[in-house]
Structure formats: structure tokens, C-alpha cells
Motif scaffolding. Sequence first.
Motif, mmCIF file in Angstrom:
data_model
loop_
_atom_site.group_PDB
_atom_site.id
_atom_site.type_symbol
_atom_site.label_atom_id
_atom_site.label_comp_id
_atom_site.label_asym_id
_atom_site.label_seq_id
_atom_site.Cartn_x
_atom_site.Cartn_y
_atom_site.Cartn_z
ATOM 1 N N UNK A 333 -3.469 -12.894 11.446
ATOM 2 C CA UNK A 333 -3.680 -12.951 13.147
ATOM 3 C C UNK A 333 -4.352 -14.257 13.399
ATOM 4 N N UNK A 334 -5.469 -14.595 12.679
ATOM 5 C CA UNK A 334 -6.101 -15.639 13.339
ATOM 6 C C UNK A 334 -5.080 -17.019 13.102
ATOM 7 N N UNK A 335 -4.497 -17.036 12.234
ATOM 8 C CA UNK A 335 -3.442 -18.375 12.168
ATOM 9 C C UNK A 335 -2.196 -18.181 13.187
ATOM 10 N N UNK A 336 -1.787 -16.957 13.161
ATOM 11 C CA UNK A 336 -0.659 -16.664 14.320
ATOM 12 C C UNK A 336 -0.901 -16.725 15.477
ATOM 13 N N UNK A 337 -1.892 -15.916 15.914
ATOM 14 C CA UNK A 337 -2.111 -15.759 17.271
ATOM 15 C C UNK A 337 -3.656 -16.230 17.783
ATOM 16 N N UNK A 371 -11.724 -12.609 8.514
ATOM 17 C CA UNK A 371 -11.202 -13.815 9.066
ATOM 18 C C UNK A 371 -10.204 -14.653 8.219
ATOM 19 N N UNK A 372 -9.601 -14.054 7.254
ATOM 20 C CA UNK A 372 -8.938 -14.898 6.426
ATOM 21 C C UNK A 372 -7.795 -15.417 7.137
ATOM 22 N N UNK A 373 -7.091 -16.589 6.650
ATOM 23 C CA UNK A 373 -6.255 -17.130 7.211
ATOM 24 C C UNK A 373 -4.907 -17.365 6.496
ATOM 25 N N UNK A 374 -4.133 -17.894 7.275
ATOM 26 C CA UNK A 374 -2.613 -18.138 6.515
ATOM 27 C C UNK A 374 -2.983 -19.423 5.392
ATOM 28 N N UNK A 375 -1.544 -19.515 4.769
ATOM 29 C CA UNK A 375 -1.853 -20.584 4.017
ATOM 30 C C UNK A 375 -0.738 -21.597 3.907
#
Length: 554
Positions: A333-337, A371-375
Motif C-alpha cells: 500500500x505505501x508504494x501503490x497508494x 512499511x515494506x514497499x513494492x519492488x
Amino acid sequence: MVYCFFFLAVKRMQRGFLFVNRTWWKETVVYQVYWRSFFDSDGDGYGDLEGVIQKLDYIQDLGAGVIWLNPCYESPDVDNGYDISDYYSVMEKAGDMNTLERLIRETHRRGMKLMMDVVLNHTSDQHPWFIDARSSKQSKYRDYYIWRDKPNNWRSYFTPSAWEFDEATEQYYFHSFAVQQPDLNWDNPELRQEMYRMLRFWLDKGVDGFRLDAIALLAKQENFPDSDEPENLSYLTNNPKLHDYLREMNEEVFSKYDIFTVGEAGFTTPEQGLLYVDERRRELNTIFHFQVLDEMPTWDLRRFQTIQTNWYETLKGRGWNSQFLNNHDHTRLVTRYGDDTRYRAESAKAFATMIHTLPGVPYIYQGEEIGMTGVRFDSIDDYHDVAMKNKYYEEVGKGHDPKDVFESLVKLSRDNSRTPMQWSSALNAGFSTGTPWIKVNPNYTSVNVEEDLKRPDSIYRYYQALIRLRKQYGVIVYGDFATIPYSDADVYVYTRRLGTERILVIVNFSLYEKRLAPIAEIALDKAQLLIGNYPEVAQPDTFRPFEARVYHLA
Ligand code: NOJ
């Protein structure tokens, strides 16, 4: 007149009754464990059930009450366990039955519950039923699957056609996902009984519920008519007879146990959703609808508000909702939104504040709490997601530029959320001493559990505090929900109310500071701040980027 008054009073009581019908699963917070990427206890590069056991204290400390474990049954693993070849045994990568039984016991010993993920819509093509079924039209199991002489024009989720020709018997079989995932024929009463027997087997082992994979797909359209819009897969879902099957499943299985069920229901409107979760209908407890994740590629607060309100108003007093913004199929979600760079922590906390205070059961997908992020991997070869890879080769096969195709798929690849859990800054993020089955997100050196546990203001600590708050204030679970219409398109303002108790939630979903105009005569400086994601509030009417606050109103 008197009669009318009486009728209204009874109606209100019935509604009230449902709302005060308190059950453990309405009050819980679910933590999703994608075990293969959680913790590898034996160094083979795959997370495993022993690894989950070793991290149970971590999940307990966070405050979650239920663990949702992704499928760990015997499987050729074409779709990471969603292609089951034996419902009664455990995949070797995950461990064995003894370990799973120990996981159930250890979860219970800590006062938590365990929910299995079960796939009822399809099996693997390596399941003995399918091997037998495809061998001959006379097979005892032929009718457990769906066969036709001619395909229609439907797509599957993962392939250009939902039909695969099978040489041996010269018919096509139906698959809503990969070719290796043939759909089961729920019209067949014997198949249904097999499935109920299997569900009872797991419940008798002590599991506390199920996440029911692709449940909206169980019933098929009669005669499979061609679609005018084959790209719109909604023809796969919510077909007649679905609710007959669910009612039967409830009567035969769920109603006999004190469990929690959540069905995965793509392409489902609030009105259709109510059919699954209306408590009087006795089907499922809750569903995941995907009106946000499937229809809102980037953050759109206005649209989100409309979706929330529609679902709330439709289910109100009759059924319960779920709250989540990512899982193993959707980019983090932190990466997408949110914002995964400068405001990573603030945006992670802002979304968490909302998820944990909206009506419905909140879900945390492993790693979300730090708060892991996309890659972004460099090449298609680094990706494992069967949906992404199939689409890549399909488009490249049509002659499109491989670079463009790759770019178009990277952002929403399911592997964004499947990279190993980042436990520490040690080798492989402390996930495995071997070579992880999928590459680790390189930002593990700064984004990891060890780091978050050290810091009192970390995302992890904020999640902990939100969960504590939910346990303390029944209004967050059971309160009525009302959006306060607000002129700023980036600011979400809503209340929850239960009896005389009222909380107010305000979240600024933008990268900019916002000065709030007075909100419906609420004096923020007099309200009690329960939680906020910035260290101190100097000016109550000023909300900094991604600032979120929850107030208790007298
Ligand atoms: C939904 C699951 O979440 C996803 O991972 C899987 O690929 C499909 N269902 C097919 O089972």
C-alpha cells in the motif's frame, strides 16, 4: 398507527440486535502470513511453517488475534500453492503435518486463532481426481470437472482462453486461472460432499476458520454463452446457484463450529456482497470485495469514500465488512497508494489509521506493519508471478516491444508484495541463510523489523498502538459510521458513534500541509487526542503531509 409504531420499534430492535451481536471475529485484527516469504527456518530459501512458529511471539506482540495462513497443502506450486494436489497433506517446502499441528497448538497457546486458506474453485491438474478424470470420459471423476466439445470466447484470469484442449479425450476443460488449475464442477453433489468432508477434517484439527479462495467463482453460467466483452471477466463470478452452494456449505459445515469465514469475492457490488454476509442468510461471515484494489489503480479519496459509504449503508445492521489495502496479490500500500520515499512512515501510518478505524475487520499483510514497499527487479526472469509472466509472454507473442510490456506489468506485479519479510539488516534481510526463492527488496538495510522494534515512533509501534486502541474502545468496532462531508478532496473526516461515545478520525492523504476549515462545530482543541502519526500537535487545525489523528469526543 400503534401497529406501525410497534413495527418500527421491532425493526429498530432487530437492527440494534445485530449491531450489538458481539463476536470474537468482529473484534479481532487479522495478520496474513504468506509463509513462503515469512521466515525460513532450515535455509532452503523458502519460508516454512516452523519459521512461522518461531515468529509467533512477534505476531502476538503486534496484537493480532487471527493468523491467515496462505495455502500450504501438497501442490506442484505453479501458482504458489493455489493449485492443490492433495487437500489432506502439507507441501514439503512448508513442512509436514506435525509441524502444522504444532503451529495450530502454539497459536492457540498464545490466545490467537489460525485461519486456513482453502481453494474450492479448482484443483491442480496433478490432483488424482483430475488425472483420473482426463484419462477417460467414463472416469468416475470426469464430472468433477467441466468439459465441453467447443470453447466459448471467455478469458481466464491468467490466459487468453478459459479452455484447454485435452488430447486424450478430445474435449476442452475449463479453468478460470492457469491451465494447470482446472475448475471443479460444483453442480456435482458428490464433489460438494468431498469438499465438506475436507473442510471438516481441518476444523476437527482445530483450525478456526477459512479464507475461501475465489469463492465468487464456484457457480458457472449455464451453457457458457459467449461474452460481448471477453476482456471483462465478471462473467466468471456471482452466477446463479452460488448462494445455494454457500448455504449448503454453511449448513453442512460452518454452522457446526465457532469459526470465522472470509470469502474472496472479486467483481462484487455491495448488493451482491450482502447476499454473502447477511447474517440472516447464514452463508459467510465476511468477504473481501475488490472495488478498491481492482478498480482504483492509484489513490482516489473521493472514489474510496463513495465505495466505503455504499458498502457501509448496504451492509448496515445486516452484515460485516473487511478492511484491507494490500495482500499477496496486490502491490504494497505505501508504494501503490501512499508515498514510499520521503513520507513512507507517515503515509503507512495514515492508511493504517484509516483501515483500523473504519467499520469492518482490519487485515495486516506481513511487512505492512513495518512499511515494506513494492519492488522493481531488472528483468522478467527475476519475477515468479504466474499471472505476470503469462501476460508478459502473451503480449510479447503478439509482437509488442518486450521493454514496454515489462514496464506496463512491473507496478502491479504480484511479486511486489511477495518479496521476503525484512527481519533485519543481516544477509537476505534475516529471512534465510540460503538463497531466497525470490529476491529480497534491496531496501531491507533500512526497512526492517529490528529497526522498527528499536524505535518508539516506528510504524510497527504505531500499528501496535492502533490495535490496542481498538481493544480499548468498543466504538471503533461496533460504532455507527458517518462521513463528514468535507470540501478538501484530500482530507477524509468521519466519525464512529456508539451510545454516547464518539470518535472522530481525520486523515490528510496528500503531500501538502492542509489548514482545516472548522468541521461541523467540532472544537479540535477541546477534543481528546487518542492517537496521531506526528510527534506533537502544535496547531490542531493544521494537518501536515499524511497526518492522521483520532480524537475522542465528549
Ligand atoms: C486468489 C489468490 O489470492 C491468488 O493468489 C490465486 O492466484 C488465485 N486466487 C487462484 O487461486
